[in-house]
Design a protein around this motif. Sequence first.
Motif, PDB file in Angstrom:
ATOM      1  N   PRO A 104      -9.402   1.013  -4.069  1.00  0.00           N
ATOM      2  CA  PRO A 104      -8.095   0.915  -3.429  1.00  0.00           C
ATOM      3  C   PRO A 104      -8.209   0.297  -2.045  1.00  0.00           C
ATOM      4  N   ASP A 105      -7.229  -0.552  -1.706  1.00  0.00           N
ATOM      5  CA  ASP A 105      -7.287  -1.184  -0.383  1.00  0.00           C
ATOM      6  C   ASP A 105      -7.129  -0.168   0.735  1.00  0.00           C
ATOM      7  N   THR A 106      -6.487   0.949   0.447  1.00  0.00           N
ATOM      8  CA  THR A 106      -6.449   2.086   1.362  1.00  0.00           C
ATOM      9  C   THR A 106      -6.391   3.348   0.528  1.00  0.00           C
ATOM     10  N   ASP A 107      -7.075   4.385   0.970  1.00  0.00           N
ATOM     11  CA  ASP A 107      -7.108   5.636   0.216  1.00  0.00           C
ATOM     12  C   ASP A 107      -6.342   6.736   0.939  1.00  0.00           C
ATOM     13  N   ALA A 108      -5.509   6.345   1.894  1.00  0.00           N
ATOM     14  CA  ALA A 108      -4.712   7.335   2.607  1.00  0.00           C
ATOM     15  C   ALA A 108      -3.643   7.908   1.683  1.00  0.00           C
ATOM     16  N   ALA A 109      -3.403   9.220   1.782  1.00  0.00           N
ATOM     17  CA  ALA A 109      -2.330   9.838   1.017  1.00  0.00           C
ATOM     18  C   ALA A 109      -0.983   9.344   1.546  1.00  0.00           C
ATOM     19  N   PHE A 110       0.008   9.326   0.670  1.00  0.00           N
ATOM     20  CA  PHE A 110       1.343   8.886   1.072  1.00  0.00           C
ATOM     21  C   PHE A 110       2.383   9.867   0.542  1.00  0.00           C
ATOM     22  N   ALA A 111       3.520   9.888   1.183  1.00  0.00           N
ATOM     23  CA  ALA A 111       4.619  10.758   0.764  1.00  0.00           C
ATOM     24  C   ALA A 111       5.410  10.081  -0.339  1.00  0.00           C
TER      25      ALA A 111
END
Length: 239
Positions: A104-111
Motif C-alpha cells: 500500500p502506498d500508505t498504511d495509515a488507518a482512515f475513518a
Amino acid sequence: MKSFLFTTLLALVACTTPEVKPISPDIVTPHKGVVMGQAVDANGAPLANARIVVNNTQFYNSTVLGQTDANGQYSLAVSPGSWYVRGTIKTTFDGKPFTLDLHPDTDAAFAGTDGAVRNLSLKIAGQRTHEHGNNGYYGGHIELYAWGLPTDQLTLTLKPVGTLMDGSAGKTLTVAPDNGSVHDVPLGKYTISARLGSQALRVRIRNANQTYGTSVTSSFNPAYAGAEGRYKLDIEIED
C-alpha cells in the motif's frame, strides 16, 4: 442481555456484505464512505482481479472484500469506523501457484466517514510497512542448515534463472548469511551455490529427497503449509 446484544452486533458487522461502488474516474480525491484506488505491477501497469481486503482496526474479522477491475481500480463502500487496506494478486511462476502481497502506498488507518484513496503496487523485495502486522520483507527468506560449519563465514551465490517473478531480469547476488539466514531475496528462481572461504561446498534443498551437489536450482516455497505472501527456501550445506 448486554453481552448478547454486543455479540450480535459484532456478528452483523463481520458478515455484512458492503455495497460495491461504481469505479470513479477520479481515484485521487477521497469520497465520504468509500475507499478506492488502483493496483499496479512493478512497471506501473494495472493489475486486474487483485483481491482487496479492507480491515477494521477495532473489530476482529470485520472486513470489506472486493477486487480490481480491468483497469486495476477498485471502489468499496465502508461504514463508520477505522480501516486499513490490504491487497494480493495470484500468479503462477515456475509451474507453481503464488499469492503475492501488494504494497500500500500508505498504511495509515482512515475513518470510514471520510473515505480514502489507497493505491497498491507489486513488490517482490523490500521492507513491508510494519503497520497493522505487516512486518518483515516482501522478498524470500533463505534458512541455512550447515551442520557444524560456521554459518557466519559462509558465502552464498544466487544466480537468477530466467526473469524474476515481477518480470525483471534480476542479477547475481553474493550474500553473507546473518545468523544462518538470508533475508529479502527478490522472488524468483535461482541456482544457488555456497563457499566457505575459497572452499566450494555441497548444497541441496532440505526435505526434498535430493542428493547433495555443487549447486541447487529452485524457486521459493510457502514459508509453511498453506502460507500466502511469505516464501522461503531451506538449504542444507555440507563440506
